[in-house]
Design an enzyme around this catalytic site. Structure first.
Site, PDB file in Angstrom:
ATOM      1  N   ASN A  84       0.853  -1.185   0.000  1.00 25.99           N
ATOM      2  CA  ASN A  84       0.000   0.000   0.000  1.00 25.99           C
ATOM      3  C   ASN A  84       0.896   1.243   0.000  1.00 25.99           C
ATOM      4  O   ASN A  84       1.690   1.448   0.926  1.00 25.99           O
ATOM      5  CB  ASN A  84      -0.884  -0.037   1.256  1.00 25.99           C
ATOM      6  CG  ASN A  84      -1.791   1.169   1.340  1.00 25.99           C
ATOM      7  OD1 ASN A  84      -1.343   2.290   1.160  1.00 25.99           O
ATOM      8  ND2 ASN A  84      -3.054   0.945   1.632  1.00 25.99           N
ATOM      9  N   HIS A  89       1.008   6.327   1.647  1.00 28.59           N
ATOM     10  CA  HIS A  89       1.762   7.339   2.391  1.00 28.59           C
ATOM     11  C   HIS A  89       2.906   7.960   1.595  1.00 28.59           C
ATOM     12  O   HIS A  89       3.502   8.944   2.031  1.00 28.59           O
ATOM     13  CB  HIS A  89       2.198   6.781   3.748  1.00 28.59           C
ATOM     14  CG  HIS A  89       0.990   6.507   4.596  1.00 28.59           C
ATOM     15  ND1 HIS A  89       0.051   7.485   4.852  1.00 28.59           N
ATOM     16  CD2 HIS A  89       0.516   5.371   5.160  1.00 28.59           C
ATOM     17  CE1 HIS A  89      -0.931   6.969   5.575  1.00 28.59           C
ATOM     18  NE2 HIS A  89      -0.680   5.685   5.766  1.00 28.59           N
ATOM     19  N   HIS A  97      -5.659   3.428  -1.403  1.00 21.63           N
ATOM     20  CA  HIS A  97      -6.989   3.718  -0.874  1.00 21.63           C
ATOM     21  C   HIS A  97      -7.384   5.112  -1.349  1.00 21.63           C
ATOM     22  O   HIS A  97      -6.795   6.099  -0.927  1.00 21.63           O
ATOM     23  CB  HIS A  97      -6.937   3.663   0.660  1.00 21.63           C
ATOM     24  CG  HIS A  97      -8.252   3.868   1.335  1.00 21.63           C
ATOM     25  ND1 HIS A  97      -8.413   3.741   2.691  1.00 21.63           N
ATOM     26  CD2 HIS A  97      -9.483   4.183   0.848  1.00 21.63           C
ATOM     27  CE1 HIS A  97      -9.681   3.972   3.002  1.00 21.63           C
ATOM     28  NE2 HIS A  97     -10.341   4.255   1.905  1.00 21.63           N
ATOM     29  N   ARG A 120      -9.488   7.737  -0.762  1.00 18.55           N
ATOM     30  CA  ARG A 120     -10.428   8.142   0.300  1.00 18.55           C
ATOM     31  C   ARG A 120     -11.364   9.220  -0.207  1.00 18.55           C
ATOM     32  O   ARG A 120     -11.026   9.982  -1.114  1.00 18.55           O
ATOM     33  CB  ARG A 120      -9.648   8.652   1.517  1.00 18.55           C
ATOM     34  CG  ARG A 120      -8.848   7.575   2.228  1.00 18.55           C
ATOM     35  CD  ARG A 120      -8.276   8.104   3.518  1.00 18.55           C
ATOM     36  NE  ARG A 120      -9.308   8.234   4.518  1.00 18.55           N
ATOM     37  CZ  ARG A 120      -9.525   7.346   5.490  1.00 18.55           C
ATOM     38  NH1 ARG A 120      -8.757   6.286   5.614  1.00 18.55           N
ATOM     39  NH2 ARG A 120     -10.485   7.536   6.356  1.00 18.55           N
ATOM     40  N   ARG A 134      -7.220  12.539   0.998  1.00 20.72           N
ATOM     41  CA  ARG A 134      -6.124  13.079   1.815  1.00 20.72           C
ATOM     42  C   ARG A 134      -4.750  12.602   1.364  1.00 20.72           C
ATOM     43  O   ARG A 134      -3.749  13.205   1.657  1.00 20.72           O
ATOM     44  CB  ARG A 134      -6.332  12.754   3.288  1.00 20.72           C
ATOM     45  CG  ARG A 134      -6.191  11.287   3.615  1.00 20.72           C
ATOM     46  CD  ARG A 134      -6.198  11.074   5.108  1.00 20.72           C
ATOM     47  NE  ARG A 134      -7.516  11.204   5.672  1.00 20.72           N
ATOM     48  CZ  ARG A 134      -7.910  10.539   6.762  1.00 20.72           C
ATOM     49  NH1 ARG A 134      -7.066   9.757   7.396  1.00 20.72           N
ATOM     50  NH2 ARG A 134      -9.127  10.675   7.232  1.00 20.72           N
ATOM     51  N   HIS A 135      -4.685  11.474   0.672  1.00 19.64           N
ATOM     52  CA  HIS A 135      -3.367  11.075   0.133  1.00 19.64           C
ATOM     53  C   HIS A 135      -3.492  10.795  -1.372  1.00 19.64           C
ATOM     54  O   HIS A 135      -3.231  11.668  -2.186  1.00 19.64           O
ATOM     55  CB  HIS A 135      -2.716   9.931   0.923  1.00 19.64           C
ATOM     56  CG  HIS A 135      -3.627   8.888   1.489  1.00 19.64           C
ATOM     57  ND1 HIS A 135      -4.463   8.150   0.709  1.00 19.64           N
ATOM     58  CD2 HIS A 135      -3.803   8.452   2.771  1.00 19.64           C
ATOM     59  CE1 HIS A 135      -5.116   7.302   1.481  1.00 19.64           C
ATOM     60  NE2 HIS A 135      -4.763   7.461   2.740  1.00 19.64           N
ATOM     61  N   GLU A 153      -8.575   0.161  -2.746  1.00 21.08           N
ATOM     62  CA  GLU A 153      -9.397   0.130  -1.527  1.00 21.08           C
ATOM     63  C   GLU A 153     -10.344   1.313  -1.600  1.00 21.08           C
ATOM     64  O   GLU A 153      -9.927   2.431  -1.913  1.00 21.08           O
ATOM     65  CB  GLU A 153      -8.515   0.284  -0.287  1.00 21.08           C
ATOM     66  CG  GLU A 153      -7.595  -0.873  -0.040  1.00 21.08           C
ATOM     67  CD  GLU A 153      -6.657  -0.590   1.132  1.00 21.08           C
ATOM     68  OE1 GLU A 153      -6.699   0.517   1.703  1.00 21.08           O
ATOM     69  OE2 GLU A 153      -5.858  -1.463   1.445  1.00 21.08           O
ATOM     70  N   THR A 213      -8.068   3.293   8.515  1.00 16.25           N
ATOM     71  CA  THR A 213      -9.278   2.472   8.588  1.00 16.25           C
ATOM     72  C   THR A 213      -9.346   1.795   9.961  1.00 16.25           C
ATOM     73  O   THR A 213      -8.437   1.062  10.335  1.00 16.25           O
ATOM     74  CB  THR A 213      -9.251   1.389   7.487  1.00 16.25           C
ATOM     75  OG1 THR A 213      -8.753   1.986   6.296  1.00 16.25           O
ATOM     76  CG2 THR A 213     -10.629   0.831   7.230  1.00 16.25           C
ATOM     77  N   GLU A 249     -10.754  -9.773   3.060  1.00 20.56           N
ATOM     78  CA  GLU A 249      -9.460  -9.383   3.628  1.00 20.56           C
ATOM     79  C   GLU A 249      -9.676  -9.268   5.134  1.00 20.56           C
ATOM     80  O   GLU A 249     -10.444  -8.411   5.590  1.00 20.56           O
ATOM     81  CB  GLU A 249      -8.957  -8.057   3.040  1.00 20.56           C
ATOM     82  CG  GLU A 249      -7.624  -7.653   3.675  1.00 20.56           C
ATOM     83  CD  GLU A 249      -6.896  -6.545   2.925  1.00 20.56           C
ATOM     84  OE1 GLU A 249      -6.974  -6.505   1.664  1.00 20.56           O
ATOM     85  OE2 GLU A 249      -6.254  -5.726   3.599  1.00 20.56           O
ATOM     86  N   HIS A 266      -3.474  -4.873   7.615  1.00 21.11           N
ATOM     87  CA  HIS A 266      -3.604  -3.738   8.536  1.00 21.11           C
ATOM     88  C   HIS A 266      -2.721  -3.919   9.764  1.00 21.11           C
ATOM     89  O   HIS A 266      -2.864  -4.878  10.498  1.00 21.11           O
ATOM     90  CB  HIS A 266      -5.046  -3.485   8.979  1.00 21.11           C
ATOM     91  CG  HIS A 266      -5.274  -2.016   9.222  1.00 21.11           C
ATOM     92  ND1 HIS A 266      -4.837  -1.382  10.355  1.00 21.11           N
ATOM     93  CD2 HIS A 266      -5.827  -1.067   8.445  1.00 21.11           C
ATOM     94  CE1 HIS A 266      -5.130  -0.111  10.277  1.00 21.11           C
ATOM     95  NE2 HIS A 266      -5.726   0.121   9.115  1.00 21.11           N
TER      96      HIS A 266
HETATM   97  N1  PXP Z   1      -5.661  -3.348   4.107  1.00 18.99           N
HETATM   98  C1  PXP Z   1      -6.645  -2.416   4.205  1.00 18.99           C
HETATM   99  C2  PXP Z   1      -8.024  -2.798   3.806  1.00 18.99           C
HETATM  100  C3  PXP Z   1      -6.369  -1.100   4.642  1.00 18.99           C
HETATM  101  O1  PXP Z   1      -7.360  -0.200   4.731  1.00 18.99           O
HETATM  102  C4  PXP Z   1      -5.032  -0.761   4.933  1.00 18.99           C
HETATM  103  C5  PXP Z   1      -4.692   0.656   5.311  1.00 18.99           C
HETATM  104  O2  PXP Z   1      -5.002   1.504   4.263  1.00 18.99           O
HETATM  105  C6  PXP Z   1      -4.051  -1.759   4.803  1.00 18.99           C
HETATM  106  C7  PXP Z   1      -4.392  -3.042   4.408  1.00 18.99           C
HETATM  107  C8  PXP Z   1      -2.602  -1.475   5.099  1.00 18.99           C
HETATM  108  O3  PXP Z   1      -2.468  -1.206   6.458  1.00 18.99           O
HETATM  109  P1  PXP Z   1      -1.067  -0.695   7.028  1.00 18.99           P
HETATM  110  O4  PXP Z   1      -0.787   0.609   6.367  1.00 18.99           O
HETATM  111  O5  PXP Z   1      -1.310  -0.574   8.502  1.00 18.99           O
HETATM  112  O6  PXP Z   1      -0.045  -1.739   6.683  1.00 18.99           O
END
Ligand code: PXP
Length: 242
Positions: free
Chosen positions: A7, A10, A43, A45, A49-50, A70, A101, A151, A191
């Protein structure tokens, strides 16, 4: 082997601090892919925001692996996904004020609404995953409304403070994983996973893909910082010689 989706939200968070053009998520995706990741996750959003719409379009055009989008079930985001056609969509809950999330999607309480979105996306040949807590009833409902994958939310496991609490959360995930597979659902998780807690989750039988973001981007700051400073020193040295 368990697949790894990275992901890169960031990367865009850092870019947006200066409202500029770098670091560029497409360049990040290239590096992530060349390091062996199996997919790129972002993601989009509702508050952008990102990652923004343009980032998703460019990623879709440029990545070599696959794009996992996402997203919430908000109608304008669903319309956007219908146009972009990512390889995968992962439906997530979304609250404006949250830092990230916070919980899984409540499929039971929003069954009809989510089912409609699953139908729309699947009719476009998008694989649909639903981000849910490791709860058997949520998994059954995800199956009932036609999801391809679940997931499993690993946040509670990642945040558990004591060894005992961690083990309890891990067992919930293992049980949930088993029932997802028995129902014929594909199994992903994510996550809060990091370099210390990832192994027990990766070892779960039938695990298809882990989606990991924050810990990898944070680690990149340290393993890449040395090189970044060296390169800047070199640039300045070059000027001195002129
Ligand atoms: N999976 C989902 C569905 C998420 O919403 C996120 C965060 O955007 C992640 C995985 C990745 O989480 P992390 O950034 O904490 O590794």
């Amino acid at each position: 082997m368990v697949k790894l989706g990275i992901n890169i939200d960031h990367i865009a968070s850092i870019r947006n601090l200066r409202k500029g053009f770098f670091p560029d998520p497409v360049e990040a995706a290239r590096i992530v892919e060349s390091a062996g990741a199996n997919g790129i996750t972002v993601h989009l959003r509702e508050d952008r925001r990102h990652i923004n719409d343009d980032d998703v379009k460019k990623l879709k055009r440029n990545i070599r692996t696959k794009l996992n989008l996402e997203m919430s079930v908000a109608p304008d985001i669903v319309d956007f996904a219908k146009k972009i056609i990512p390889d995968d969509v992962c439906l997530v809950p979304e609250k404006r004020q949250e830092l990230t999330t916070e919980g899984g999607l409540d499929v039971i309480s929003n069954e009809r609404k989510i089912e409609r979105v699953v139908d729309i996306l699947r009719s476009k040949n998008i694989r649909v995953s639903i981000f849910i807590d490791p709860d058997l009833r949520q998994i059954e409902t995800a199956k009932k409304i036609g999801a391809d994958f679940v997931e499993l939310h690993t946040g509670a496991y990642a945040n558990a403070k004591s060894k005992n609490a961690k083990l309890q959360e891990l067992n919930k995930i293992r049980l949930a994983a088993e029932s997802a597979l028995q129902l014929g659902l594909g199994l992903n998780a994510g996550h809060g996973l990091d370099y210390r807690n990832v192994k027990p989750i990766a070892k779960i039988n039938g695990m298809h893909e882990l989606n990991i973001g924050y810990s990898v981007i944070c680690r990149a700051v340290f393993v890449g910082l040395f090189q970044a400073v060296k390169e800047m020193k070199k640039e300045i040295k070059r000027l001195e010689k002129l």
